[in-house]
Enzyme design. Structure first.
Site, mmCIF file in Angstrom:
data_model
loop_
_atom_site.group_PDB
_atom_site.id
_atom_site.type_symbol
_atom_site.label_atom_id
_atom_site.label_comp_id
_atom_site.label_asym_id
_atom_site.label_seq_id
_atom_site.Cartn_x
_atom_site.Cartn_y
_atom_site.Cartn_z
ATOM 1 C CB THR A 179 -6.997 8.373 6.990
ATOM 2 O OG1 THR A 179 -5.959 8.865 7.858
ATOM 3 C CG2 THR A 179 -7.226 9.337 5.858
ATOM 4 C CE LYS B 17 -1.902 -1.550 3.705
ATOM 5 N NZ LYS B 17 -2.737 -1.810 4.904
ATOM 6 N N GLY C 6 -8.251 3.804 10.685
ATOM 7 C CA GLY C 6 -8.891 2.531 10.338
ATOM 8 C C GLY C 6 -8.769 2.128 8.878
ATOM 9 C CB THR C 7 -6.976 3.668 6.003
ATOM 10 O OG1 THR C 7 -7.455 4.976 6.300
ATOM 11 C CG2 THR C 7 -6.908 3.483 4.506
ATOM 12 N N GLY C 8 -6.300 0.886 7.055
ATOM 13 C CA GLY C 8 -5.651 -0.400 6.792
ATOM 14 C C GLY C 8 -6.525 -1.583 7.180
ATOM 15 C CB CYS C 9 -8.646 -2.227 10.176
ATOM 16 S SG CYS C 9 -7.426 -1.910 11.447
#
Lengths: 269, 269
Positions: free
Chosen positions: A210, A178, A212-215
């Protein structure tokens, strides 16, 4: 009623509701699946950072996994915060066992929170490399996690294939590197299994909310895999979902607010 | 983006995803609010029962609550499984404190699971009566919980006002006595503050997949209160939501499946 696809997250709890199993369960509902969870740790967390964390014993992680796998069964699994070397090894063993045979596994190798709080002990890095990553159908590191796991530092999109190769060397079938932390231009991610290369581009939203984007991306990927998508299809759908969620991210508390997991549901509620 | 109403659940985790904070967070998303959670306990649970439970220390419950209340703030709170007398007292103190002043509180006095597993120590009943129920804007006991807390046994709908009075004597502003466990006829609940009486009726669905019904109703009530509904409006809306979720409940595992939190979202996903 027909049973929706069943998706399991193995991760920590974020009391503020924007990341962790909270983000995962919301994403799974928004994408038409039945979300389940194995808690590995509980954090006291808000828009300003992580104020406390309590790990679950390995025995509790095993028991939750067994309760879900033995009776209900899963069609995709996603892992997030695993906190310690012991929990990484415990989860890796469960994912390598018969209950998860043939089940797609998305490993989000969470290292630090959006605020820089440590969510994985330094002593656990080796277990992530040698035990957890080999169980992954797709690993979804950001560039900080790539650097932490492989030593490869990426400053521009053209260096992302090198980062992907370094992660693939640990054994996941696919990697989604990412590039969201790159300084400018589109938010670009690279999905590859070492042969095919899929560049996923989305407009970068000027929105600081942003958390929590990765989860959310990893949970959406798992949800789409549970629906039967191929890995490239699931990654594209997950990227589209998380891009909309970032665009709709909202202010919450004094710091970094969460992405909006319900952005596609408006009008239906 | 505008921030949605913020709703906090203080409850246990159900690994199977049908009840506990999982049911609450899904309900809150489905009803257009931002769900947050304070974990009190983690259970290993599936469609057949509860296979294990781990309580969080009181200090962790306080820290999670502070992280949410001090930075983010809440517009409604719902409590579920609180496990022990110490946790009941800890949560009651937090709800009686300044962070929750003026905030509607829904207390679901969870005693046993759908399978009869104990989710509250017998030694905690007195703290529920004397410390927790007085903080409630609405308490939502089922008939088993009424009997456990007050000794009043209800065999028919016409005896529900007596049960409601016995609960109101402990100090909640309103009580919603749930008659779903009565043997036949419509599923009828009684909402009363001692003066007004609202009978909430819904057709009884011939569906055994009702795991999470109580959590879902209480979470929906809290979500509607956070939107600004009055208590009677919120209770009616919550009853409508949970009735639809029961009608759409699905098979999951070999035992009792969950209600469908996403029943209103179909077509949007």
């Amino acid at each position: 009623m027909q049973t929706p696809p069943r998706v399991l997250t193995v991760a920590g709890s974020d009391s503020g509701g924007g990341a962790g199993i909270q983000a995962d369960l919301k994403t799974m509902l928004a994408l038409g699946t039945h979300g389940m969870s194995v808690l590995t740790a509980v954090t006291a967390q808000n828009s300003l950072g992580v104020q406390g964390a309590w790990e679950l014993p390995a025995e509790a992680v095993r028991a939750q996994f067994r309760s879900v796998a033995d009776d209900i069964g899963v069609q995709a699994v996603k892992t997030g915060m695993l906190a310690s070397a012991e929990l990484v090894r415990t989860v890796a063993e469960l994912l390598a066992g018969p209950a998860a045979a043939g089940v797609p596994v998305v490993v989000d190798p969470v290292g630090v929170s959006k605020h820089g709080d440590t969510l994985l002990a330094a002593s656990a890095l080796d277990a992530v490399r040698t035990a957890l990553l080999p169980t992954a159908t797709v690993a979804t590191p950001n560039l900080d996690e790539v650097a932490q796991l492989t030593g490869v530092r990426v400053a521009a999109a053209e260096e992302m294939p090198k980062a992907a190769e370094a992660i693939l060397a640990f054994g996941p079938r696919w990697v989604l590197v990412k590039g969201g932390h790159l300084p400018a231009g589109d938010a670009v991610d690279l999905l590859t299994d070492g042969d095919a290369r899929h560049w996923l581009r989305a407009p970068r939203h000027d929105n600081r909310h942003t958390h929590g984007t990765g989860c959310t991306l990893a949970a959406a990927l798992a949800a789409r895999l549970a629906h039967g998508d191929t890995v490239p299809q699931a990654a594209a759908a997950a990227k589209e979902y998380v891009t909309g969620a970032i665009a709709a991210g909202f202010r919450l508390g004094a710091g970094i607010g969460p992405v909006d997991h319900g952005w596609r549901l408006r009008g239906a509620r």
